[in-house]
Design a protein around this motif. Structure first.
Motif, short mmCIF file in Angstrom:
data_model
loop_
_atom_site.label_atom_id
_atom_site.label_comp_id
_atom_site.label_asym_id
_atom_site.label_seq_id
_atom_site.Cartn_x
_atom_site.Cartn_y
_atom_site.Cartn_z
N SER A 217 -35.35 -68.00 -5.80
CA SER A 217 -34.71 -68.90 -6.76
C SER A 217 -34.71 -68.37 -8.18
N LEU A 218 -35.37 -67.24 -8.43
CA LEU A 218 -35.43 -66.69 -9.77
C LEU A 218 -34.07 -66.12 -10.18
N PRO A 219 -33.80 -66.04 -11.49
CA PRO A 219 -32.58 -65.36 -11.94
C PRO A 219 -32.54 -63.93 -11.40
N SER A 220 -31.37 -63.44 -11.11
CA SER A 220 -31.24 -62.13 -10.47
C SER A 220 -31.86 -61.01 -11.28
N ASN A 221 -31.75 -61.07 -12.63
CA ASN A 221 -32.32 -59.99 -13.45
C ASN A 221 -33.85 -59.98 -13.36
N VAL A 222 -34.46 -61.16 -13.24
CA VAL A 222 -35.92 -61.23 -13.13
C VAL A 222 -36.36 -60.71 -11.76
N ARG A 223 -35.62 -61.08 -10.71
CA ARG A 223 -35.95 -60.58 -9.37
C ARG A 223 -35.87 -59.06 -9.33
N GLU A 224 -34.87 -58.52 -9.96
CA GLU A 224 -34.70 -57.06 -9.95
C GLU A 224 -35.84 -56.36 -10.68
N ILE A 225 -36.27 -56.93 -11.79
CA ILE A 225 -37.40 -56.34 -12.53
C ILE A 225 -38.65 -56.34 -11.68
N ILE A 226 -38.91 -57.45 -10.99
CA ILE A 226 -40.10 -57.54 -10.14
C ILE A 226 -40.02 -56.57 -8.98
N GLU A 227 -38.86 -56.50 -8.34
CA GLU A 227 -38.70 -55.61 -7.20
C GLU A 227 -38.85 -54.15 -7.60
N LEU A 228 -38.27 -53.78 -8.73
CA LEU A 228 -38.39 -52.40 -9.19
C LEU A 228 -39.84 -52.05 -9.49
N ALA A 229 -40.57 -52.98 -10.10
CA ALA A 229 -41.99 -52.74 -10.39
C ALA A 229 -42.78 -52.59 -9.10
N ASN A 230 -42.45 -53.41 -8.10
CA ASN A 230 -43.16 -53.32 -6.82
C ASN A 230 -42.96 -51.97 -6.16
N GLN A 231 -41.83 -51.35 -6.37
CA GLN A 231 -41.54 -50.05 -5.78
C GLN A 231 -42.28 -48.92 -6.51
N ARG A 232 -42.60 -49.14 -7.76
CA ARG A 232 -43.12 -48.04 -8.59
C ARG A 232 -44.62 -48.09 -8.87
N ASP A 233 -45.27 -49.22 -8.61
CA ASP A 233 -46.64 -49.37 -9.10
C ASP A 233 -47.72 -49.06 -8.08
N GLY A 234 -47.38 -48.42 -6.98
CA GLY A 234 -48.40 -48.00 -6.02
C GLY A 234 -48.98 -49.13 -5.19
N GLY A 235 -48.22 -50.19 -5.00
CA GLY A 235 -48.66 -51.26 -4.12
C GLY A 235 -49.52 -52.32 -4.75
N ILE A 236 -49.58 -52.39 -6.07
CA ILE A 236 -50.33 -53.46 -6.73
C ILE A 236 -49.63 -54.79 -6.47
N PRO A 237 -50.30 -55.75 -5.87
CA PRO A 237 -49.63 -57.01 -5.51
C PRO A 237 -49.21 -57.83 -6.73
N PHE A 238 -48.16 -58.60 -6.52
CA PHE A 238 -47.71 -59.58 -7.50
C PHE A 238 -47.72 -60.92 -6.78
N ARG A 239 -48.83 -61.65 -6.90
CA ARG A 239 -49.08 -62.85 -6.10
C ARG A 239 -48.50 -64.07 -6.82
N ALA A 240 -47.21 -64.27 -6.63
CA ALA A 240 -46.50 -65.31 -7.35
C ALA A 240 -45.75 -66.22 -6.39
N LYS A 241 -45.55 -67.46 -6.83
CA LYS A 241 -44.75 -68.40 -6.07
C LYS A 241 -44.01 -69.32 -7.03
N THR A 242 -42.99 -69.95 -6.52
CA THR A 242 -42.24 -70.92 -7.31
C THR A 242 -42.57 -72.33 -6.81
N ALA A 243 -41.93 -73.31 -7.42
CA ALA A 243 -42.06 -74.72 -7.01
C ALA A 243 -43.49 -75.24 -7.11
#
Length: 556
Positions: free
Chosen positions: A11-37
């Protein structure tokens, strides 16, 4: 792609999702433990908010990742623990970080007593872990639900003129700043950052580690009795606050009585030999489920018939403490310190607490009592209260919590150990007066009782040279606080500006009390501002929903 790796973020704006996804690909597997709602609600249900993301990191690299992502996504970051403050300080419509899963003991040095912990550990968890190691915190407030970072960041205190704020024994902090870097600070290393972070109010960064000096585990022998407030005021300057290491008072303005709780540390030799044994206090009607619900429902009834409020005070606390005064009402116990300090906060409530010089306590209580009871010349207990607001038809809840501390015992400006925003007196003991108004079944008292009470209460506190407790409800302005704190206020602001120039950790609460009044050309690039508020129905928990937006002047 982003939604495939974490569907909860779809449900996040597309630009925010892309930033998170790109970081997930580059940071060596550091989790981003986030949820909405996620619905964020203060403990008392006074405020709620709906953060865009609710994030629970479990390591420093994860916390750093959150901050870096927020900077790239142009989002504000707020940190919360149990949400025990009744104010909107932790409310956000942006990213809300909770450190409940970042709560480990990192190290314990039994020789020095130095303990280092992850900042999300709750005080009850910390107390249990310390006790297993034969250690304890030197002093605690009345509750233990807060995280250690939250407790120190808002100036939590106990009640003893031999102790100051709970954070007075901290020797070092680590804090992750808006640039994603985690720095250490202490009285010797980056002292200005240390003094600012000791009461940071969440506006400097995310505190990640806390090092403090613990003491050997101890038990408290305590006793409690109720007497007339006249008898207690007569002892004020003599030995009221020095009769034991820990002293706290609950004042009942309509009965003109006060319960006094005193506690001293038990000699560990006596505990070891069995000369003194742990002993629970006697239970009363008030401590039962029946007492809990009788009181709650009487408070609810008083919303519609406010005039019964003094009778409720007489009945409920008479049943708890006894209807007579003096030694016949005394009860006692011997408990581990982490248990003896605690109180049951009972119901949803608004709280307004101020710190004034200890020696002004008798004047404060006498004037407040005369105002609340509408005393006239010739009435017993009459004094000229001077409060320029009418209390006619105003009925308030009990008790007023009365506590004391002395921050000059262990901290000072010269040693770089006194927080810039420490509300206590810098030249002697401090008295805290905490005015409570319950919200039975999450409904506010009728006839604007809370607003009227706090209007007169705050006027008197200002008159007596007070400052508000940062975690409570108050109406002081930024100009007021800047005047009261003087150079320390400016130095705290300079540290904030240097470590977070874009305002990643700044929200409506900070703008209201700590920054200059809002002007569109002076908004910080990442600052969140309040867009609107709306009332939440009592059936959904009541209170006010706070809706914020990122700075609209600077595009995301």
């Amino acid at each position: 792609m982003a939604t495939e790796s974490n569907p909860a973020l779809a449900s996040l704006p597309s630009n925010v999702r892309e930033i998170i996804e790109l970081a997930n690909q580059r940071d060596g597997g550091i989790p981003f433990r986030a949820k909405t709602a996620h619905i964020h609600r203060t403990w008392a249900g006074t405020y709620t908010s709906l953060p865009e993301l609710y994030i629970q990191p479990e390591s420093v690299p994860e916390i750093q990742k959150v901050v870096r992502l927020a900077r790239h996504a142009r989002r504000r970051v707020t940190t919360t623990g149990c949400g025990h403050s009744p104010s909107d300080i932790t409310c956000t419509s942006s990213w809300l970080v909770n450190l409940d899963n970042f709560n480990k003991i990192i190290s314990v040095d039994h020789m020095t007593g130095l303990v280092t912990v992850e900042a999300g550990i709750r005080l009850y968890q910390l107390s249990d872990e310390l006790d297993r190691r034969g250690l304890a915190l030197p002093s605690l407030g009345s509750i233990n639900e807060q995280s250690i970072a939250g407790a120190i960041s808002t100036g939590t205190h106990g009640s003893s003129i031999k102790h100051g704020l709970v954070g007075e024994n901290i020797t070092e902090l680590k804090i992750t700043l808006a640039n994603g870097e985690t720095l250490s600070c202490s009285p010797e290393d980056k002292p200005d950052l240390f003094r600012a972070a000791l009461i940071s109010l969440g506006a400097l960064g995310i505190i990640t580690e806390v090092t403090f000096k613990a003491v050997p585990a101890f038990s408290l022998a305590w006793s409690q009795a109720i007497d007339s407030d006249k008898a207690i005021l007569e002892r004020w300057e003599k030995d009221l606050w020095s009769q034991a290491e820990f002293v706290r008072i609950w004042w009942f303005p309509y009965m003109r009585r006060a319960a006094v709780w005193t506690a001293d540390v038990v000699d560990p030799v006596d505990m070891k030999t069995g000369a003194v044994k742990l002993r629970e206090p006697p239970t009363s009607y008030y401590d039962s489920w029946l007492g809990y619900y009788v009181y709650h429902n009487l408070l609810a009834l008083s919303r519609w018939i406010p005039r019964i409020t003094p009778w409720i005070e007489w009945f409920v606390f008479g049943m708890q403490y006894g209807f007579k005064n003096g030694e016949a009402t005394r009860i006692s116990a011997v408990q581990p310190s982490q248990k003896a300090f605690l109180l049951n906060c009972l119901y949803s409530q608004s709280v307004n607490e101020w710190a004034i010089p200890l020696h002004k306590g008798p004047e404060a209580l006498q004037r407040l009592g005369a105002w609340l009871q509408n005393l006239k010349p010739g009435d017993p207990g009459y004094v000229e209260h001077g409060i320029p607001y009418s209390a006619e038809g105003l009925w308030v809840h009990s008790p007023v919590e009365v506590r004391a501390s002395d921050s000059t015992v262990y901290t000072s400006r010269e040693a770089n150990t006194r927080p810039f925003l420490d509300p206590t007196q810098s030249d002697g003991p401090t008295l805290y007066l905490n005015a409570i108004m319950y919200r039975p079944y999450h409904r506010e008292p009728t006839y604007s009782a809370t607003e009227r009470y706090y209007l007169g209460f705050e006027w008197l506190m200002r008159e007596l040279g007070g400052k508000p407790h940062w975690a409570k409800t108050f109406t002081a302005t930024q100009a007021d606080l800047a005047k009261w704190y003087g150079e320390d206020f400016q130095r705290w602001g300079a540290v904030r500006e240097s470590v977070d120039p874009e305002g990643m950790f700044v929200g409506p609460w900070h703008r209201r009390y700590l920054l200059e009044p809002i002007q569109s050309d002076k908004l910080l690039p990442l600052e969140e501002i309040q867009q609107t508020t709306k009332e939440v129905p009592a059936r959904r928990g009541g209170g006010i929903e706070v809706i914020g937006i990122q700075n609209p002047v600077v595009p995301n």
